[in-house]
Design a protein around this motif. Sequence first.
Motif, PDB file in Angstrom:
ATOM      1  N   ALA A  29       0.822  -1.204   0.000  1.00 25.88           N
ATOM      2  CA  ALA A  29       0.000   0.000   0.000  1.00 25.88           C
ATOM      3  C   ALA A  29       0.857   1.256   0.000  1.00 25.88           C
ATOM      4  CB  ALA A  29      -0.922   0.002   1.216  1.00 25.88           C
ATOM      5  N   ALA A  30       1.948   1.248   0.730  1.00 26.76           N
ATOM      6  CA  ALA A  30       2.853   2.399   0.742  1.00 26.76           C
ATOM      7  C   ALA A  30       3.481   2.621  -0.633  1.00 26.76           C
ATOM      8  CB  ALA A  30       3.942   2.209   1.794  1.00 26.76           C
ATOM      9  N   VAL A  31       3.842   1.559  -1.314  1.00 28.32           N
ATOM     10  CA  VAL A  31       4.424   1.694  -2.654  1.00 28.32           C
ATOM     11  C   VAL A  31       3.398   2.251  -3.639  1.00 28.32           C
ATOM     12  CG1 VAL A  31       5.397   0.397  -4.589  1.00 28.32           C
ATOM     13  CG2 VAL A  31       6.166  -0.064  -2.285  1.00 28.32           C
ATOM     14  N   VAL A  32       2.153   1.815  -3.536  1.00 27.84           N
ATOM     15  CA  VAL A  32       1.100   2.340  -4.411  1.00 27.84           C
ATOM     16  C   VAL A  32       0.882   3.826  -4.154  1.00 27.84           C
ATOM     17  CG1 VAL A  32      -1.378   2.228  -4.889  1.00 27.84           C
ATOM     18  CG2 VAL A  32      -0.037   0.133  -4.746  1.00 27.84           C
ATOM     19  N   ILE A  33       0.857   4.223  -2.885  1.00 28.04           N
ATOM     20  CA  ILE A  33       0.674   5.637  -2.560  1.00 28.04           C
ATOM     21  C   ILE A  33       1.843   6.466  -3.082  1.00 28.04           C
ATOM     22  CG2 ILE A  33       0.608   7.285  -0.642  1.00 28.04           C
ATOM     23  CD1 ILE A  33      -0.986   5.130   0.904  1.00 28.04           C
ATOM     24  N   LEU A  34       3.072   5.989  -2.886  1.00 25.89           N
ATOM     25  CA  LEU A  34       4.229   6.716  -3.410  1.00 25.89           C
ATOM     26  C   LEU A  34       4.197   6.782  -4.930  1.00 25.89           C
ATOM     27  CD1 LEU A  34       7.074   5.381  -1.105  1.00 25.89           C
ATOM     28  CD2 LEU A  34       6.237   7.722  -1.230  1.00 25.89           C
ATOM     29  N   GLY A  35       3.795   5.681  -5.568  1.00 19.45           N
ATOM     30  CA  GLY A  35       3.723   5.659  -7.029  1.00 19.45           C
ATOM     31  C   GLY A  35       2.699   6.632  -7.570  1.00 19.45           C
ATOM     32  N   SER A  36       1.562   6.745  -6.900  1.00 20.99           N
ATOM     33  CA  SER A  36       0.546   7.679  -7.374  1.00 20.99           C
ATOM     34  C   SER A  36       0.951   9.125  -7.106  1.00 20.99           C
ATOM     35  CB  SER A  36      -0.807   7.381  -6.739  1.00 20.99           C
ATOM     36  OG  SER A  36      -0.758   7.615  -5.352  1.00 20.99           O
ATOM     37  N   HIS A  37       1.740   9.347  -6.074  1.00 20.95           N
ATOM     38  CA  HIS A  37       2.150  10.708  -5.752  1.00 20.95           C
ATOM     39  C   HIS A  37       3.337  11.165  -6.594  1.00 20.95           C
ATOM     40  CE1 HIS A  37       2.327  14.286  -3.285  1.00 20.95           C
ATOM     41  NE2 HIS A  37       3.618  14.091  -3.107  1.00 20.95           N
ATOM     42  N   TYR A  38       4.318  10.304  -6.791  1.00 19.73           N
ATOM     43  CA  TYR A  38       5.533  10.649  -7.523  1.00 19.73           C
ATOM     44  C   TYR A  38       5.640   9.939  -8.864  1.00 19.73           C
ATOM     45  CZ  TYR A  38       7.206  12.562  -3.109  1.00 19.73           C
ATOM     46  OH  TYR A  38       7.336  13.276  -1.962  1.00 19.73           O
TER      47      TYR A  38
END
Length: 90
Positions: A29-38
Amino acid sequence: FVLRHVTTSNGAILCCAAVEFCASILWPAAVVILGSHYGNETDGRFERGVYVTSIASRCGSLLAVPIPPLLIKWTNITWRGVAGIASMTS
């Protein structure tokens, strides 16, 4: 929080299994959030974010192994108290 009120070994096993299950969901979930943000950035912020997140996750996992037994050994806190402290800090 629930582990403080468990009175059987099966209940403790179930609590620990639930924590491990939830922790396994957090990393993707953290990787998905980072991917959507950056996701559109090309300056390496996404890679640095994944690196920092993975290091923080690993450090937390490694520190969670020795600290509770040391708290029980060096203080007058019972294992239920240590479980309460762990639940508040997580």
